[in-house]
Scaffold this motif. Sequence first.
Motif, mmCIF file in Angstrom:
data_model
loop_
_atom_site.group_PDB
_atom_site.id
_atom_site.type_symbol
_atom_site.label_atom_id
_atom_site.label_comp_id
_atom_site.label_asym_id
_atom_site.label_seq_id
_atom_site.Cartn_x
_atom_site.Cartn_y
_atom_site.Cartn_z
ATOM 1 N N PHE A 52 0.870 -1.179 0.000
ATOM 2 C CA PHE A 52 0.000 0.000 0.000
ATOM 3 C C PHE A 52 0.910 1.233 0.000
ATOM 4 O O PHE A 52 1.466 1.585 1.039
ATOM 5 C CB PHE A 52 -0.913 0.011 1.228
ATOM 6 N N TYR A 53 1.024 1.869 -1.146
ATOM 7 C CA TYR A 53 2.023 2.928 -1.319
ATOM 8 C C TYR A 53 1.822 4.110 -0.372
ATOM 9 O O TYR A 53 2.791 4.703 0.103
ATOM 10 C CB TYR A 53 2.035 3.397 -2.763
ATOM 11 N N ILE A 54 0.570 4.476 -0.103
ATOM 12 C CA ILE A 54 0.334 5.582 0.828
ATOM 13 C C ILE A 54 -0.581 5.132 1.975
ATOM 14 O O ILE A 54 -1.211 5.956 2.635
ATOM 15 C CB ILE A 54 -0.261 6.815 0.119
ATOM 16 N N GLY A 55 -0.662 3.838 2.207
ATOM 17 C CA GLY A 55 -1.404 3.312 3.342
ATOM 18 C C GLY A 55 -2.844 2.946 3.009
ATOM 19 O O GLY A 55 -3.238 2.875 1.841
ATOM 20 N N THR A 56 -3.626 2.706 4.060
ATOM 21 C CA THR A 56 -5.037 2.341 3.914
ATOM 22 C C THR A 56 -5.903 3.329 4.687
ATOM 23 O O THR A 56 -5.401 4.102 5.516
ATOM 24 C CB THR A 56 -5.300 0.919 4.443
ATOM 25 N N ASP A 57 -7.216 3.297 4.411
ATOM 26 C CA ASP A 57 -8.124 4.237 5.058
ATOM 27 C C ASP A 57 -8.767 3.636 6.297
ATOM 28 O O ASP A 57 -8.313 2.609 6.818
ATOM 29 C CB ASP A 57 -9.172 4.733 4.060
ATOM 30 N N HIS A 58 -9.862 4.243 6.761
ATOM 31 C CA HIS A 58 -10.496 3.840 8.019
ATOM 32 C C HIS A 58 -11.179 2.479 7.945
ATOM 33 O O HIS A 58 -11.575 1.934 8.990
ATOM 34 C CB HIS A 58 -11.518 4.895 8.435
ATOM 35 N N LEU A 59 -11.358 1.937 6.724
ATOM 36 C CA LEU A 59 -11.963 0.610 6.574
ATOM 37 C C LEU A 59 -10.973 -0.436 6.070
ATOM 38 O O LEU A 59 -11.345 -1.595 5.896
ATOM 39 C CB LEU A 59 -13.156 0.681 5.612
ATOM 40 N N SER A 211 -19.390 17.117 0.555
ATOM 41 C CA SER A 211 -19.002 15.737 0.876
ATOM 42 C C SER A 211 -18.438 15.642 2.287
ATOM 43 O O SER A 211 -18.688 14.678 3.006
ATOM 44 C CB SER A 211 -17.968 15.232 -0.136
ATOM 45 N N PHE A 212 -17.693 16.661 2.692
ATOM 46 C CA PHE A 212 -17.159 16.685 4.059
ATOM 47 C C PHE A 212 -18.286 16.743 5.088
ATOM 48 O O PHE A 212 -18.191 16.171 6.174
ATOM 49 C CB PHE A 212 -16.226 17.883 4.233
ATOM 50 N N GLU A 230 -14.058 11.066 6.415
ATOM 51 C CA GLU A 230 -14.016 9.679 6.865
ATOM 52 C C GLU A 230 -12.771 9.374 7.695
ATOM 53 O O GLU A 230 -12.822 8.569 8.633
ATOM 54 C CB GLU A 230 -14.076 8.739 5.663
ATOM 55 N N ASN A 231 -11.666 10.003 7.347
ATOM 56 C CA ASN A 231 -10.393 9.693 8.010
ATOM 57 C C ASN A 231 -9.952 10.764 9.006
ATOM 58 O O ASN A 231 -8.810 10.752 9.453
ATOM 59 C CB ASN A 231 -9.298 9.492 6.953
ATOM 60 N N SER A 232 -10.870 11.693 9.317
ATOM 61 C CA SER A 232 -10.489 12.789 10.212
ATOM 62 C C SER A 232 -10.070 12.287 11.595
ATOM 63 O O SER A 232 -9.252 12.906 12.271
ATOM 64 C CB SER A 232 -11.647 13.784 10.350
ATOM 65 N N GLY A 233 -10.625 11.151 12.023
ATOM 66 C CA GLY A 233 -10.266 10.608 13.331
ATOM 67 C C GLY A 233 -8.822 10.161 13.429
ATOM 68 O O GLY A 233 -8.292 10.008 14.542
ATOM 69 N N ALA A 234 -8.173 9.952 12.275
ATOM 70 C CA ALA A 234 -6.781 9.497 12.295
ATOM 71 C C ALA A 234 -5.847 10.546 12.868
ATOM 72 O O ALA A 234 -4.780 10.212 13.412
ATOM 73 C CB ALA A 234 -6.333 9.126 10.877
ATOM 74 N N ILE A 235 -6.229 11.816 12.773
ATOM 75 C CA ILE A 235 -5.389 12.899 13.295
ATOM 76 C C ILE A 235 -5.160 12.715 14.800
ATOM 77 O O ILE A 235 -4.087 13.026 15.331
ATOM 78 C CB ILE A 235 -6.053 14.269 13.018
ATOM 79 N N THR A 236 -6.182 12.210 15.483
ATOM 80 C CA THR A 236 -6.070 12.001 16.934
ATOM 81 C C THR A 236 -4.916 11.069 17.284
ATOM 82 O O THR A 236 -4.279 11.210 18.335
ATOM 83 C CB THR A 236 -7.386 11.414 17.482
ATOM 84 N N ILE A 241 -3.297 10.921 7.364
ATOM 85 C CA ILE A 241 -3.955 10.481 6.126
ATOM 86 C C ILE A 241 -4.945 11.520 5.595
ATOM 87 O O ILE A 241 -5.014 11.732 4.380
ATOM 88 C CB ILE A 241 -4.629 9.106 6.358
ATOM 89 N N PRO A 242 -5.746 12.212 6.450
ATOM 90 C CA PRO A 242 -6.693 13.202 5.909
ATOM 91 C C PRO A 242 -6.036 14.328 5.129
ATOM 92 O O PRO A 242 -6.681 14.972 4.293
ATOM 93 C CB PRO A 242 -7.399 13.740 7.159
ATOM 94 N N LEU A 243 -4.744 14.581 5.396
ATOM 95 C CA LEU A 243 -4.059 15.668 4.689
ATOM 96 C C LEU A 243 -3.791 15.321 3.229
ATOM 97 O O LEU A 243 -3.574 16.219 2.411
ATOM 98 C CB LEU A 243 -2.742 15.994 5.391
ATOM 99 N N ILE A 244 -3.799 14.032 2.885
ATOM 100 C CA ILE A 244 -3.511 13.637 1.502
ATOM 101 C C ILE A 244 -4.629 14.068 0.559
ATOM 102 O O ILE A 244 -4.372 14.767 -0.428
ATOM 103 C CB ILE A 244 -3.250 12.122 1.414
ATOM 104 N N PRO A 245 -5.906 13.710 0.812
ATOM 105 C CA PRO A 245 -6.960 14.227 -0.075
ATOM 106 C C PRO A 245 -7.117 15.739 0.015
ATOM 107 O O PRO A 245 -7.432 16.391 -0.994
ATOM 108 C CB PRO A 245 -8.223 13.495 0.402
ATOM 109 N N ALA A 246 -6.902 16.324 1.201
ATOM 110 C CA ALA A 246 -6.978 17.780 1.327
ATOM 111 C C ALA A 246 -5.907 18.449 0.471
ATOM 112 O O ALA A 246 -6.159 19.462 -0.205
ATOM 113 C CB ALA A 246 -6.823 18.185 2.789
ATOM 114 N N GLY A 247 -4.698 17.857 0.460
ATOM 115 C CA GLY A 247 -3.626 18.392 -0.378
ATOM 116 C C GLY A 247 -3.926 18.248 -1.857
ATOM 117 O O GLY A 247 -3.586 19.128 -2.658
#
Length: 272
Positions: A52-59, A211-212, A230-236, A241-247
Amino acid sequence: MLKLLRQSPLSARIGMGIVMLNILVALFAPLIAPYGETSVVGDVWESSSAKFYIGTDHLGRDLLTRMIYGGRNTIALAFITTAISFLLGSFLGFVSAVKGAWTDQLLSRAVDIIMAFPTLIFALMILSVLGSSIPTLIFTIAILDSTRVYRLSRAVAMDIEVMEFVEAARLRGEGLWWLIRHEILPNALPPLVAEFGLRFCFVFLFIASLSFLGLGLQPPLADWGGMVRENSGAITFGIFIPLIPAGAIAFLTVGVNLIVDWFLHLSSGLHE
């Protein structure tokens, strides 16, 4: 066109490169993406690896795959919505400027009423009642955004409509559609093309915002704004990961704006 591209500044070329990269990725998403759009292939929020080149999401879905399909979905939706809003807004703006009198008053007051409501709140109200299906999303945003296009196209057309060549066409007995197609539209294209790029950026960001908030593209479809939510909880947990789609949203917006700045410079008639 080739001569124009050769004379384009570095900033415009960078913008075109960014836009073309996103378009190519969107067009060839099924060939580029390593996994299926909705396939769960790993654990939750795995870090980047050879698998997984940039990892996986919340699922546990591959984040790179979701980014590729998210770009495809978001860009396609934003482009279709912007095209509809431009067709509707520019057509009504031209008709309003050429016809004048009560037609202009009726259309302008209707647009003023729609613009009196905050766009996001108006969209949230409509989508909450009608649902967040893709057709509803497209036409809701297109109608709201067409009011801005209407104001611009009407202002540009009113400047053109008083020109001598338009008066000569009127004296020849040309009708409304002929005047719009042969006299108004060709002379209004430069500012409208630049505005199309700006409106695309606004629509793109607006869709990401919806969508957000959970009223844009619905799961399991990938969407950059939805991926941030969906991945905002990862910041905690210190996972960014949420910064990738935001970027990615910021990256494409900057690229389009670089091209729009160049078009605005060309349409202004100014030279370095």
